[in-house]
Design a protein around this motif. Structure first.
Motif, PDB file in Angstrom:
ATOM      1  N   SER A 255       0.821  -1.215   0.000  1.00 30.31           N
ATOM      2  CA  SER A 255       0.000   0.000   0.000  1.00 30.31           C
ATOM      3  C   SER A 255       0.852   1.260   0.000  1.00 30.31           C
ATOM      4  O   SER A 255       0.363   2.344  -0.356  1.00 30.31           O
ATOM      5  N   ASN A 259      -0.702   6.105  -3.204  1.00 32.37           N
ATOM      6  CA  ASN A 259      -1.118   7.297  -2.458  1.00 32.37           C
ATOM      7  C   ASN A 259      -1.735   8.260  -3.467  1.00 32.37           C
ATOM      8  O   ASN A 259      -1.080   9.160  -3.979  1.00 32.37           O
ATOM      9  N   SER A 291      -0.563   8.633  -8.293  1.00 28.88           N
ATOM     10  CA  SER A 291      -0.071   8.100  -7.028  1.00 28.88           C
ATOM     11  C   SER A 291       1.273   8.719  -6.704  1.00 28.88           C
ATOM     12  O   SER A 291       2.260   8.471  -7.400  1.00 28.88           O
ATOM     13  N   ALA A 293       3.753   8.226  -4.228  1.00 30.16           N
ATOM     14  CA  ALA A 293       4.166   7.319  -3.164  1.00 30.16           C
ATOM     15  C   ALA A 293       5.285   7.927  -2.327  1.00 30.16           C
ATOM     16  O   ALA A 293       6.126   8.669  -2.829  1.00 30.16           O
TER      17      ALA A 293
END
Length: 686
Positions: A255, A259, A291, A293
């Motif tokens: 996960s 983000n 995303s 991250a």
């Protein structure tokens, strides 16, 4: 690669060619099999009758072989995988030479031939020295402030040379039918963020600083100044390492890669490096979301653009520009690159010969192009047909194991079975090949070909942002000795090169193939249910399909596997990290158990041939051990313990079998012996 669970970085795209079309491409590719090194098959002569299989199965099965097969000087490990890699490399060698000799070649044959010919032209490369990087180094020298540095980072990223950002297209975790942009951390020269802080890595850090100084000096910086700049570069990277996630953290929490943020929100996070401008500079339409991250990492980079002396940035960028190009420059650069990254970090005694290094470059930048040539001469159709049958049998066995799980509720089982039913298997080579149209290569400069291919691959990848996921793409080339599972595509992939002994042999008996490639198939399937793969559903969506009670039961069982591998220690006193290696250990355990079930089903009702006095079950487990026979240099083993999500091979050979009652029965082991785990110590998951 951007994500360890989504194998898609900078490799395949598809053309309108199919395999039949490729087979008819410039004819006359030939293969002299007499020049290929041997494969590594199980032999009864390798067994040590003086060792009890129930006490030390690894030594019983592999000890004699390991003692008789030291690591070649140009390797850091040696075993079944490496021997097949040598064989694949020897095939590629013949193909590259033929491609280079065909001056009228077009398409993928021209690309392979051009990179090979320029890479093998050592005299020209040495004569050019640092000159191929002169313009780039001049651009770095001109960077006067944070704004100019940010613009330079955007410009180099657009050419596929991102320093600080791992930027790529991948399927959306929440909608895996569509590719979105992912931006993650980068920027470090050492193998992991922990290398910048762990006490036992101090000598490595000192060697790295010396390496930075040497590279800067080779690039034209005076020695005293190079030493000062090297200290600045190390301090800058240490700053980045403090906000970077470790390999262990990334491997055990997928996960972290996801983000999802709005571009405007990202711009506020990094005002000195606005993402809206970054997308525009890459020639990509600014998306609504992407995303971002590891946001703390990007926030720190943004701060550094404002508060770090531009001279430090220039030293950092100069070093990484030259260091990244060193394998493709003159001998002094190549040797320095080898001395640190191979000799110091990994214990490699000798540099690989140039031809192997050039083939490595081709595989890195145009692997599927070479793969089109490889499968014409090195992958018989009957291998694909037999593999399809094996995959189907393993799928049936896994289905039965899930159905019979005592610890899982019917609700969760139904979803686990749906995921199993949704597996896609890819075998040998792509049904559609990547289109390399637009990649311009020539015979003038090795580095120019490398940079052209790098930019071409990057452009191809980011062009997928916002586009539907192409299910025909592969994340490995056919000549790669490996396999993988992609949770975002729910697919298992087996390149042609791994489909050889000891993994797979169309002429071998069932137990050998099931103990080899069967266990690999089961391993990749079980990755769909490891601690991270189990977080994705049947369609590849990142979702929770577990009841709370089942999730707790799964965690308890995987915790026992962590404890098992935490208990393993190498002869040099290095402890295995059970948490870091958990995903692979789950896959080994489930894969071997599933392969055993499939083997028993396939041989049901047939007499045991008792080959060489060994039962069918014994040979099944012995071929599993043969796959995992492997010697490591001390430095390589230490590096892998620190950075690799796979446990060292010697522990993979014994870890899964010790949990299976079938192993104990096969070798007549008794409770209490090291290879028999019972009661609370026995791990049963899938």
């Amino acid at each position: 690669m951007l994500m360890p669970l989504a194998i898609a970085a900078a490799l395949a795209a598809c053309s309108k060619q199919d395999a039949a079309t490729t087979a008819a491409e410039p004819a006359a590719l030939t293969l002299d099999e007499s020049k290929l090194p041997p494969v590594n098959r199980f032999s009864i002569d390798d067994l040590d009758p003086g060792i009890d299989a129930c006490t030390d199965f690894g030594a019983y099965a592999n000890g004699k072989w390991l003692a008789a097969n030291p690591i070649p000087g140009d390797r850091t490990s040696w075993g079944a995988f490496e021997m097949l890699d040598e064989r694949s490399t020897a095939v590629q060698h013949q193909l590259a030479e033929q491609a280079a000799a065909d001056t009228a070649a077009t398409g993928v044959k021209k690309i392979v031939g051009d990179i090979w010919a320029t890479g093998m032209d050592e005299a020209r490369i040495n004569a050019q020295g640092i000159e191929p990087l002169a313009a780039e180094l001049a651009a770095i020298d001109a960077l006067a402030d944070g704004a100019a540095i940010a613009e330079y980072l955007r410009t180099t990223a657009a050419k596929g040379g991102g320093f600080l950002i791992d930027f790529a297209a991948e399927p959306d975790f929440q909608n895996p039918e569509i590719n979105i942009a992912y931006a993650s951390q980068g920027g470090l020269g050492l193998p992991d963020s922990k290398y910048y802080f762990d006490a036992d890595k101090q000598a490595i850090r000192e060697a790295y600083v010396a390496h930075i100084a040497k590279v800067l000096e080779l690039s034209g910086v005076p020695a005293d100044e190079a030493a000062r700049q090297a200290a600045d570069v190390m301090a800058f990277e240490t700053r980045l390492a403090k906000v970077s996630k470790s390999r262990e953290e990334l491997s055990r929490d997928v996960s972290l890669f996801y983000n999802l943020v709005e571009v405007a929100e990202a711009d506020k996070l990094t005002p000195n490096f606005p993402w809206s401008r970054f997308f525009e500079s890459q020639g990509v339409a600014v998306p609504e979301k992407f995303s971002l991250a590891i946001p703390d990492f990007h926030r720190e980079v943004d701060k550094a653009l404002a508060d770090t002396d531009p001279a430090v940035w220039r030293a950092y960028l100069r070093f990484h520009t030259v260091d990244g190009a060193s394998p493709f420059l003159s001998d002094a650069f190549v040797e320095e690159n080898f001395n640190f990254y191979s000799k110091t970090l990994r214990g490699q005694k000798e540099m690989r010969p140039r031809w192997k290094r050039v083939l490595g470059t081709i595989n890195m930048l145009a692997g599927e192009a070479l793969g089109q040539l490889y499968v014409q001469v090195a992958f018989p159709p009957e291998s694909k047909a037999k593999m399809e049958a094996l995959v189907a049998n393993l799928g049936d066995a896994l289905k039965a194991r899930i159905e019979n799980l005592e610890w899982m509720s019917e609700e969760t089982k139904a979803k686990a079975l749906a995921k199993q039913a949704g597996f896609t298997a890819k075998i040998g080579y792509p049904d559609k090949w990547r289109d390399w149209t637009g990649l311009q290569t020539g015979r003038d400069s090795y580095l120019a070909n490398v940079l052209a291919a790098r930019e071409f691959n990057y452009r191809w990848n980011i062009a997928k942002i916002g586009q539907p996921v192409d299910r025909d793409e592969w994340g490995m080339s056919p000549q790669t000795v490996n396999a993988y599972y992609s949770p975002l595509r729910n697919e298992i992939v087996f390149p042609a090169a791994i489909l050889q002994p000891p993994f797979f042999d169309p002429e071998a008996t069932d137990e050998m193939n099931y103990g080899g490639i069967g266990a690999v198939i089961g391993h990749e399937m079980t990755h769909g249910y490891d601690d991270q793969g189990s977080r994705f559903g049947p369609t590849g969506k990142f979702e929770n399909w577990w009841t709370d009670e089942d999730a707790a039961g799964f965690k308890a069982r995987t915790g026992k596997l962590i404890a098992q591998f935490d208990g393993y220690t190498t002869a040099d006193g290095l402890k295995v990290n059970g948490r870091h290696t958990l995903g692979e250990n789950i896959a080994d355990l489930g894969g071997l158990a599933t392969a055993y079930d499939a083997m028993k089903k396939a041989t049901e009702g047939t007499p045991d041939p008792m080959t060489d006095g060994l039962t069918r079950d014994q040979r099944f487990f012995l071929n599993w051990a043969t796959v995992w026979r492997r010697n490591f240099t001390p430095e390589e083993l230490k590096n892998r313990i620190a950075t690799d999500e796979h446990a060292p091979a010697q522990f993979r050979a014994i870890g899964a079998p010790s949990n299976l009652p079938a192993f104990a029965a096969a070798f007549q082991c008794k409770p209490g012996q090291p290879m028999v785990r019972t009661g609370e110590d026995q791990v049963v998951i899938w």
